[in-house]
Design a protein around this motif. Structure first.
Motif, PDB file in Angstrom:
ATOM      1  N   PHE A  36     -22.807 -35.563  66.187  1.00 14.94           N
ATOM      2  CA  PHE A  36     -21.442 -35.031  66.159  1.00 14.94           C
ATOM      3  C   PHE A  36     -21.352 -33.830  65.219  1.00 14.94           C
ATOM      4  O   PHE A  36     -20.671 -32.847  65.509  1.00 14.94           O
ATOM      5  CB  PHE A  36     -20.442 -36.106  65.709  1.00 14.94           C
ATOM      6  N   THR A  37     -22.049 -33.926  64.082  1.00 17.96           N
ATOM      7  CA  THR A  37     -22.023 -32.815  63.127  1.00 17.96           C
ATOM      8  C   THR A  37     -22.536 -31.537  63.781  1.00 17.96           C
ATOM      9  O   THR A  37     -21.936 -30.470  63.626  1.00 17.96           O
ATOM     10  CB  THR A  37     -22.874 -33.154  61.890  1.00 17.96           C
ATOM     11  N   ARG A  81     -28.497 -50.659  62.584  1.00 20.83           N
ATOM     12  CA  ARG A  81     -27.143 -50.210  62.909  1.00 20.83           C
ATOM     13  C   ARG A  81     -26.777 -48.979  62.076  1.00 20.83           C
ATOM     14  O   ARG A  81     -26.186 -48.029  62.583  1.00 20.83           O
ATOM     15  CB  ARG A  81     -26.163 -51.351  62.642  1.00 20.83           C
ATOM     16  N   ALA A  82     -27.129 -49.023  60.795  1.00 15.99           N
ATOM     17  CA  ALA A  82     -26.840 -47.874  59.927  1.00 15.99           C
ATOM     18  C   ALA A  82     -27.578 -46.642  60.425  1.00 15.99           C
ATOM     19  O   ALA A  82     -27.025 -45.538  60.456  1.00 15.99           O
ATOM     20  CB  ALA A  82     -27.230 -48.196  58.483  1.00 15.99           C
ATOM     21  N   PHE A 114     -19.848 -30.212  66.108  1.00 16.96           N
ATOM     22  CA  PHE A 114     -18.676 -29.670  65.434  1.00 16.96           C
ATOM     23  C   PHE A 114     -19.011 -28.407  64.646  1.00 16.96           C
ATOM     24  O   PHE A 114     -18.170 -27.535  64.480  1.00 16.96           O
ATOM     25  CB  PHE A 114     -18.064 -30.720  64.501  1.00 16.96           C
ATOM     26  N   LEU A 115     -20.224 -28.344  64.145  1.00 19.88           N
ATOM     27  CA  LEU A 115     -20.580 -27.243  63.266  1.00 19.88           C
ATOM     28  C   LEU A 115     -21.133 -26.029  64.021  1.00 19.88           C
ATOM     29  O   LEU A 115     -21.037 -24.909  63.534  1.00 19.88           O
ATOM     30  CB  LEU A 115     -21.611 -27.732  62.240  1.00 19.88           C
ATOM     31  N   ALA A 149     -25.790 -45.267  63.328  1.00 19.57           N
ATOM     32  CA  ALA A 149     -24.566 -44.595  62.898  1.00 19.57           C
ATOM     33  C   ALA A 149     -24.892 -43.191  62.381  1.00 19.57           C
ATOM     34  O   ALA A 149     -24.214 -42.220  62.725  1.00 19.57           O
ATOM     35  CB  ALA A 149     -23.858 -45.413  61.817  1.00 19.57           C
ATOM     36  N   TYR A 150     -25.954 -43.105  61.571  1.00 16.34           N
ATOM     37  CA  TYR A 150     -26.346 -41.791  61.045  1.00 16.34           C
ATOM     38  C   TYR A 150     -26.757 -40.846  62.166  1.00 16.34           C
ATOM     39  O   TYR A 150     -26.412 -39.666  62.150  1.00 16.34           O
ATOM     40  CB  TYR A 150     -27.487 -41.932  60.029  1.00 16.34           C
ATOM     41  N   LEU A 194     -25.740 -40.860  65.250  1.00 21.97           N
ATOM     42  CA  LEU A 194     -24.522 -40.426  65.935  1.00 21.97           C
ATOM     43  C   LEU A 194     -23.771 -39.380  65.111  1.00 21.97           C
ATOM     44  O   LEU A 194     -23.342 -38.344  65.623  1.00 21.97           O
ATOM     45  CB  LEU A 194     -23.608 -41.625  66.197  1.00 21.97           C
ATOM     46  N   LEU A 195     -23.636 -39.663  63.817  1.00 21.38           N
ATOM     47  CA  LEU A 195     -22.923 -38.731  62.938  1.00 21.38           C
ATOM     48  C   LEU A 195     -23.600 -37.369  62.927  1.00 21.38           C
ATOM     49  O   LEU A 195     -22.935 -36.331  62.960  1.00 21.38           O
ATOM     50  CB  LEU A 195     -22.859 -39.291  61.511  1.00 21.38           C
ATOM     51  N   LEU A 196     -24.919 -37.389  62.895  1.00 21.43           N
ATOM     52  CA  LEU A 196     -25.665 -36.135  62.878  1.00 21.43           C
ATOM     53  C   LEU A 196     -25.440 -35.357  64.171  1.00 21.43           C
ATOM     54  O   LEU A 196     -25.231 -34.136  64.161  1.00 21.43           O
ATOM     55  CB  LEU A 196     -27.155 -36.435  62.682  1.00 21.43           C
ATOM     56  N   PRO A 247     -20.214 -24.084  66.564  1.00 21.49           N
ATOM     57  CA  PRO A 247     -19.386 -22.872  66.716  1.00 21.49           C
ATOM     58  C   PRO A 247     -19.137 -22.149  65.391  1.00 21.49           C
ATOM     59  O   PRO A 247     -19.114 -20.918  65.345  1.00 21.49           O
ATOM     60  CB  PRO A 247     -18.071 -23.407  67.297  1.00 21.49           C
TER      61      PRO A 247
END
Lengths: 298, 277
Positions: free
Chosen positions: B18-19, B7-8, B22-23, B11-12, B14-16, B25
């Motif tokens: 999204f990063t 699960r962790a 977001f980053l 999560a990582y 997914l976070l990566l 642009p």
């Protein structure tokens, strides 16, 4: 409350006066003026005497200008941006609410676009939306679809202009939702989860029966704020599309500025200000209702 | 245990992802600002958009040569300095009077502040423009700042904060004979640093990107703030994307630095507008 102290009333008025005069002169007076002007025939540099024209500015604004289409665009904008941005903000908040290494760094990165001025965001995204296969977004979509994507001129095609502005806004604002929802998540007592787990609730049921009810107020807040912001969209539209093509991305505030300044039709612009305020007031009243219901239950 | 690890990992991942979204642009802007103008559009669709092969500061030099960037920056700093500086004082005063003093008119004033919270600035921009133009007040720094000093949200944030402050502090000072104003400056202010920091950040963040109002009120380059600067630089021929992105980096750098240093306050300030609302 303790006893009243001598001179407290005078001191209170002394402290209140600067803010009060500011609110009266720069908010309430122009607001009253908007209502008055909206019933007049004032135009910029017009020789005609000022007259009372009844509701004609309102009827004309809806029939002769782009206001109706602009309102529809704002509504579409809200219908897409509010759910998508809130879902994204919630997903990010849920991810960051677990004990992971580097949480603070991720939170910083997702919040970063929120500190970017919209004018700058708009200009950067004009470049991202560059037409032809060499544009960044076109190339990325081509890559993801293995070349099936037809390159678009996003900002100059009626179908794509509004979605382009939506995407820009979602990127800029999702971090705001995330921060508010994360604060809300952290305010939910851990014991509620433990109790739910003891009762045999799995992760999904814990989310439904503990997380969502606990997040009710912050969720209502971010949904309402995003809806309000959806009706206030101006900077991106002015810079990216000027409302075009064919009014496809025009918004109420953009139409208001265009009518009052570019065309000098001040009274009509004032009428649009009033229409805009009524929309905002309606949304605010819904918020009050939603939050008050909660108060009665709690 | 293995499930938790999985699960962790998810999560990582997914976070990566999204990063990157977001980053991208931001990185795109930064890289474009560092490479030759003609390469920016040509390489926008390649990985070179993020990993340049030539890097230089020519675009930054061009910004200062082609437009008065330092004037835009000075205007933004002055206008925001006035809004935040005066806004903290004026709104804290009002919030304190509403939260802690007993006076005739308190209830009505609190009602007024809550009522005008509903009026968005856009709804008064057009008539305010005429109101101030009739007075002959246009095209300077003050007209960009003064209308935003009194802020109902800031008053409300201070009001909520002062309500929660322990009353014993003030009582002690009062018993010692201090008046309302002395109590405020000597006892309340030093204990309300958190509230002041949060409100300062909120005021700053809301106004640094201000575009509509200066667009209406200013005509001279010398008093125009950064958002108008980039909007006009972007339409200044010849279209040089590298220069435009360099302008963008310079424009956002002060805010990002502030944000990185005062991160806790940014987040707390923004969250406080939501949780209490």
């Amino acid at each position: 409350m303790s006893r009243r102290h001598p001179g407290e009333g005078a001191a209170a008025w002394l402290l209140m006066t600067p803010a009060l005069s500011g609110l009266l002169v720069f908010l309430l007076m122009p607001f009253g003026l908007a209502v008055v002007l909206s019933f007049s025939n004032l135009r910029m540099a017009s020789p005609l005497p000022l007259e009372f024209v009844g509701f004609s500015n309102y009827t004309l604004a809806f029939t002769e200008t782009g206001l109706a289409r602009a309102l529809l665009n704002n509504l579409l904008f809200a219908l897409v941006v509010v759910p998508v941005q809130t879902a994204l903000g919630l997903a990010l908040a849920l991810l960051l609410n677990r004990p992971l290494a580097g949480r603070a760094v991720f939170r910083t990165l997702f919040f970063l676009p929120v500190v970017f001025p919209l004018s700058l965001v708009a200009v950067v995204w004009v470049l991202i939306f560059a037409p032809g296969p060499d544009g960044l977004l076109n190339a990325a979509l081509g890559f993801v679809t293995l070349g099936a994507w037809e390159p678009r001129d996003f900002l100059n095609e009626p179908f794509w202009a509004l979605p382009a502005v939506m995407l820009t806004s979602i990127w800029q604002g999702a971090g705001f939702q995330m921060v508010v929802l994360l604060a809300g998540l952290q305010a939910i007592p851990r014991q509620l989860y433990e109790a739910a787990a003891v009762d045999g609730a799995g992760r999904w049921r814990q989310f439904l029966h503990v997380t969502l009810p606990g997040l009710r107020n912050p969720l209502v807040f971010v949904v309402i704020v995003t809806t309000l912001l959806s009706f206030r969209v101006f900077d991106q539209v002015r810079i990216m599309t000027r409302g075009g093509p064919q009014e496809a991305s025009n918004t109420v505030i953009h139409e208001m500025v265009r009518t009052a300044f570019d065309q000098g039709h001040v009274a009509m612009g004032a009428a649009m200000s009033v229409v805009f305020f009524v929309v905002i007031l309606g949304i605010a009243l819904i918020q009050r209702r939603l939050l008050r219901q909660r108060g009665e239950v709690a | 245990m293995r499930r938790a690890g999985l699960r962790a990992l998810l999560a990582y991942a997914l976070l990566l992802g999204f990063t990157l979204l977001f980053l991208a642009p931001v990185l795109f802007m930064l890289v474009a600002s560092l490479k030759p103008n003609e390469q920016v559009l040509a390489e926008a669709g390649t990985l070179r958009a993020f990993f340049p092969d030539t890097v230089g500061l020519d675009n930054y030099r061009a910004v200062f040569e082609r437009v008065p960037f330092e004037l835009y920056l000075a205007s933004s700093l002055i206008v925001n300095g006035l809004i935040v500086g005066l806004g903290l004082v004026v709104n804290a005063f009002a919030g304190y009077a509403l939260a802690r003093l007993r006076w005739w008119g308190r209830g009505a004033m609190l009602g007024l502040v809550l009522a005008v919270l509903v009026i968005p600035f856009e709804a008064v921009a057009i008539p305010l423009f005429y109101q101030l133009s009739w007075l002959g007040w246009r095209d300077d720094w003050l007209v960009q700042a003064i209308p935003f000093v009194a802020n109902p949200l800031a008053i409300f944030l201070f009001y909520s904060f002062f309500l929660g402050l322990p009353r014993e502090l003030e009582e002690a000072a009062r018993v010692d004979g201090a008046g309302v104003l002395r109590t405020f400056f000597a006892i309340v202010l030093p204990n309300a640093k958190a509230a002041f920091a949060s409100v300062a950040i909120v005021l700053f963040l809301f106004h640094w990107g201000m575009y509509l109002w200066p667009l209406l009120m200013t005509t001279s380059e010398a008093v125009r703030p950064l958002p108008l600067g980039i909007a006009s630089f972007y339409t200044l021929p010849p279209l040089q994307w590298g220069d435009i992105m360099a302008f963008g980096v310079l424009m956002v750098l002060p805010v990002v630095l502030l944000f990185v240093v005062f991160q806790r306050w940014f987040v707390r300030g923004v969250a406080s507008t939501g949780v209490k609302g």
